[in-house]
Each structure stands twice: as C-alpha cells, then as structure tokens.
Enzyme design. Structure first.
Site, mmCIF file in Angstrom:
data_model
loop_
_atom_site.group_PDB
_atom_site.id
_atom_site.type_symbol
_atom_site.label_atom_id
_atom_site.label_comp_id
_atom_site.label_asym_id
_atom_site.label_seq_id
_atom_site.Cartn_x
_atom_site.Cartn_y
_atom_site.Cartn_z
ATOM 1 N N PRO A 91 0.806 -1.223 0.000
ATOM 2 C CA PRO A 91 0.000 0.000 0.000
ATOM 3 C C PRO A 91 0.839 1.273 0.000
ATOM 4 C CG PRO A 91 -0.417 -1.342 1.963
ATOM 5 C CD PRO A 91 0.729 -1.945 1.280
ATOM 6 N N CYS A 92 0.238 2.333 -0.543
ATOM 7 C CA CYS A 92 0.859 3.657 -0.525
ATOM 8 C C CYS A 92 0.496 4.291 0.811
ATOM 9 C CB CYS A 92 0.278 4.455 -1.694
ATOM 10 S SG CYS A 92 0.715 6.169 -1.763
ATOM 11 N N GLN A 93 1.465 4.459 1.713
ATOM 12 C CA GLN A 93 1.209 5.043 3.038
ATOM 13 C C GLN A 93 2.207 6.172 3.277
ATOM 14 O OE1 GLN A 93 1.861 0.995 4.627
ATOM 15 N NE2 GLN A 93 0.098 1.353 5.958
ATOM 16 N N ASN A 137 2.559 -0.537 -7.214
ATOM 17 C CA ASN A 137 1.867 0.396 -6.335
ATOM 18 C C ASN A 137 0.941 1.282 -7.172
ATOM 19 O OD1 ASN A 137 1.354 2.263 -4.122
ATOM 20 N ND2 ASN A 137 3.244 1.480 -3.242
ATOM 21 N N SER A 144 3.080 11.500 -3.507
ATOM 22 C CA SER A 144 2.636 11.625 -2.119
ATOM 23 C C SER A 144 3.751 12.170 -1.215
ATOM 24 C CB SER A 144 2.242 10.250 -1.585
ATOM 25 O OG SER A 144 1.123 9.806 -2.285
#
Ligand SMILES: C[S@@+](CC[C@H](N)C(=O)[O-])C[C@H]1O[C@@H](n2cnc3c(N)ncnc32)[C@H](O)[C@@H]1O
Length: 424
Positions: A91-93, A137, A144
């Site tokens: 995940p993109c966090q 991703n 981000s």
C-alpha cells in the site's frame, strides 16, 4: 524441496497471487524459470483470512505464511528463505522517517507502514539480500504526500540506494499494451550491486538509454521520453533530512515523472510516451463477457434504475458535512452503460454487490443491463477463470480481490524481460 536453476522468488502482500500467476503460473511464458519459494498474505481488517485461503488452494506447493509480515520479521525471520527476487504490491502510506532521540537508534520509519517491512527483509538478509526487486503500487506513490509532493518516493528510492540498489520505475497502463483493463500502476524494479545488470547500467554514458532502449522494463513495455533529461537531480542527505526538508518540495508538482531511474544519488526522470504496437491486437470489455445464460439473475439491474442513473449522472448540488459545513458538490457523468468496444475502466474493491454505484461496471447485453460477474472481473485482470472460486467466498469478496489485484500480463512481461536479461 527447491529446484535448481530457477529464479527463487518470495511474494509479499500476495493477495490472491497476481505476481505468482505472472511469473510461475502454468499458463505463463515464465513457467519453469521462476519458483515462488515463499509467500505471505495477512489481512489486518478481518478475522477470516479469505485471500490467504484462496492463495493456498491455488498454489498448494508454495510455502505460505498467513501472519502479519511485521511480526514474521520480528519473531520468526528464519522462515523467510534466501531468494533472488522479492516481489509485492504494497500500500501507498506515509513513509516519513523521524530522527530518534537516542543517537544509537538512528532513524525510525513509521510503525505499521508496510514499505518498511520490505526494507527490513532486504536489510536483515545482509549479504544474502535479493539480487532483484519487482514492486507494484498506485501511481499516486510518485506524488505523495499532498503537502510535500514526491517525498515518500524520494525516501523509498534513497533507502534502496543506501542498500546498494539501482532502481527504475515506470507507470504502465495495461490497456495501452493491448490488455483488457485501463489500469495505471507504477512498477518498480531494482538491481543489486554486483549483478550484471547493475554493472551494465553503471557503464552507460547516457543512463536514459536504459530507460528508452536497453532496459528491462523498456524491453517489456517500450516508451519514449517526453523530454531529454540533460541533468539529473540529486537526492542527498539521510532519510530524516529527506523526510523533513531536503528536496525543495513543490506542493503542486512531484519531481518524479512517470518514467525514471536512480543511480547512486542521481535521478533521471521524464514523462514516458508509450510506444504502442498496433499489430498486437487489443482486448476489450466485450471480449471478456460470458454468455447471458451463465449469468445469475441478481447481476441484472432491477427496480432501482433511478438510483443507478443518479449515481452515474452529472450533478451539481449543495451538500452539508457532519460538522454542519455546507459546500457545492459537482461531478461529471460516467459512460453508462460501459462501452464494450474499449478496454474496461479500472476495477475497484467496491465493484461487487447489488447496490447502485458510480464506479461499478454496467454492461448492456441482449438480456438487459447488468453488473460484471466474478469470472469477467478475473478475465479483466487476466487471471484464470474461477481462480477465486475455491473457498466459498461471496461474489462481493471475489470482486474485492480483483480490485486489489493487478493485471497479470504486466508481471508476465516484466518477468520475461528480466529472465532474458539474466540469461544473457
Ligand atoms: C494491494 S494488495 C496486493 C494484491 C496482490 N498483488 C494480488 O494480486 O492479489 C495488498 C495485500 O497486502 C495484504 N496486507 C495488508 N497488511 C498486511 C500485513 N501487515 N502483512 C501481510 N499482508 C498484509 C492485504 O490483505 C492485501 O491482500
């Protein structure tokens, strides 16, 4: 027992096994060259571990762990075998790093952020760290977070550089290469110091040639560059510096474009223009449809047509938040029903279930308007029919798996290009 002469691979965040199918599925061109020697899948939000069950049913010969990857690393690292290639869609966090108060502890990444699990496996493996990485991703990763565009990707690239890797990436839309779904994702490949690929890239006078001519990713998904990259930009400082303020983060524009490579501390990046081979033939949404006679009644839109039309339509209306703030909400209309002569829109995790929704696909067939069946969703990701129908999951759950998964043809293409390069 592991075979000899295979590219030993571990699959993290395995879901229902998109990477496995592309690299070592029986129908894959890579079959026999890659061997998935270990896999891990654990869903934190549910007690029942459906994705892991599907994975184990589909790949009974693969060693599988159904545990939080962070716990595995902390408590039972020895179960992760040495491997040549590490793959995973994570995940993109928020990847930011803080300087710890104690100097001895150095830097610490945020807890629960799955990127750091990948990083920890590589760093804990030390000399036995994998030669190659293949990661996937959402393309938002390149931009981000919103207030420091590109910071997270800068941290990721820089930490891989610290571990001795050259990293390249490219945003690939599966439909632009003839596949049946418009799914744009960033794929990232990394090559460790000491490998032939690493040496080859280091000897290039113009590293952008790797991106547009010789490179592994380019062989599979060729692209030109929008602009010649004359001077690379440099990512300097430790991860906390990058986290805080190193790059002059532009709130509007990330320094990372859709194609790029980082060699040492230098980044070459530009917008990629897909080189499309029109002779390959294009798959469309219409191509994946099953016969109406195989579609259960509940997939047909009944009584709530007004709701569907409202959700799909354009609107401009006043809305009020729970805090009592009133604002004007507007959105354009969606194509309704979805066009059958094009690749489909992106499948999202909420694709299943009968309630009306803006994002669910609706097709018009001889019998009327209907949603897509789980098999059709599997076909849009190039999974085998009924891959997810082995452990008694609901249709909505099967749709959820496909919303989380990837287009297998992309992994297959990258896997073939990497294998061909290694085999040279
Ligand atoms: C984007 S999906 C990857 C899907 C996969 N590539 C496929 O083809 O199905 C990410 C997966 O990571 C899993 N996951 C989330 N947190 C995890 C954790 N702490 N440990 C292991 N897996 C985790 C999720 O359950 C989800 O299946």
């Amino acid at each position: 027992m592991s075979k000899t002469n295979t590219i030993k691979t571990i699959e993290l965040f395995a879901g229902v096994g998109g990477f496995h199918l592309g690299l070592a599925g029986k129908k894959s061109v890579n079959y026999g060259d890659y061997e998935i020697v270990w896999s891990n899948q654990w869903e934190p939000s549910t007690k029942k571990q459906h994705a892991s069950e599907v994975y184990q049913k589909c790949f009974p010969d693969t060693q599988h762990s159904n545990n939080d990857i962070a716990k595995v690393i902390e408590e039972d690292f020895a179960q992760i075998p040495d491997h040549d290639l590490l793959v995973g869609g994570f995940p993109c966090q928020d990847y930011s790093v803080a300087r710890t108060l104690s100097k001895a502890d150095g830097l610490s990444g945020k807890k629960g952020v799955l990127w750091w699990s990948i990083h920890d496996i590589i760093s804990k493996k030390g000399k036995a760290a994998p030669s190659f990485l293949m990661l996937e991703n959402v393309d938002r990763l390149l931009k981000s977070p919103a207030k420091q565009r590109g910071r997270d990707f800068a941290i990721m690239l820089s930490s891989l550089n610290d571990l001795g890797y050259i990293v390249e990436w490219r945003v690939i839309n599966a439909a632009e290469y003839g596949m049946p779904q418009r799914r744009r994702r960033v794929y990232i490949m990394a090559y460790k110091k000491g490998t032939d690929i690493y040496k080859k890239i280091k000897t290039l006078k113009d590293p952008t040639k790797w991106l547009t001519v010789d490179g592994v990713m380019n062989k599979a998904f060729p692209m030109g560059l929008d602009k010649v990259v004359e001077t690379p930009f440099v990512i300097k400082g430790d991860l906390a510096d990058i986290s805080e303020n190193h790059i002059d983060y532009n709130p509007k524009k990330s320094p990372f474009n859709t194609v790029g490579i980082m060699i040492d501390d230098k980044v070459y990046s530009s917008k990629g223009i897909p080189m499309i081979d029109e002779t390959i033939g294009r798959k469309t949404l219409g191509d994946v449809l099953v016969d109406d006679s195989e579609v259960p009644d509940e997939f047909y839109l009944k009584g709530d047509m007004d709701k569907w039309e409202y959700m799909k339509g354009s609107k401009k209306e006043e809305r009020t938040t729970s805090a009592g703030y009133t604002y004007c909400y507007s959105e354009g209309s969606m194509v309704f029903p979805d066009a059958l002569n094009n690749a489909s829109r992106t499948i999202v995790t909420g694709e299943g279930g009968t309630t009306a929704s803006r994002f669910k696909h609706v097709v018009k067939t001889k019998k009327g308007l209907r949603r897509l069946t789980p098999v059709e969703l599997e076909r849009l990701n190039m999974f085998p029919d009924n891959h997810t129908n082995k452990v008694g999951c609901t249709d909505a759950k099967r749709a959820f798996f496909m919303g989380n998964a990837l287009v297998v043809g992309i992994v297959e293409g990258l896997g073939k290009a990497l294998r061909d390069e290694i085999g040279k």
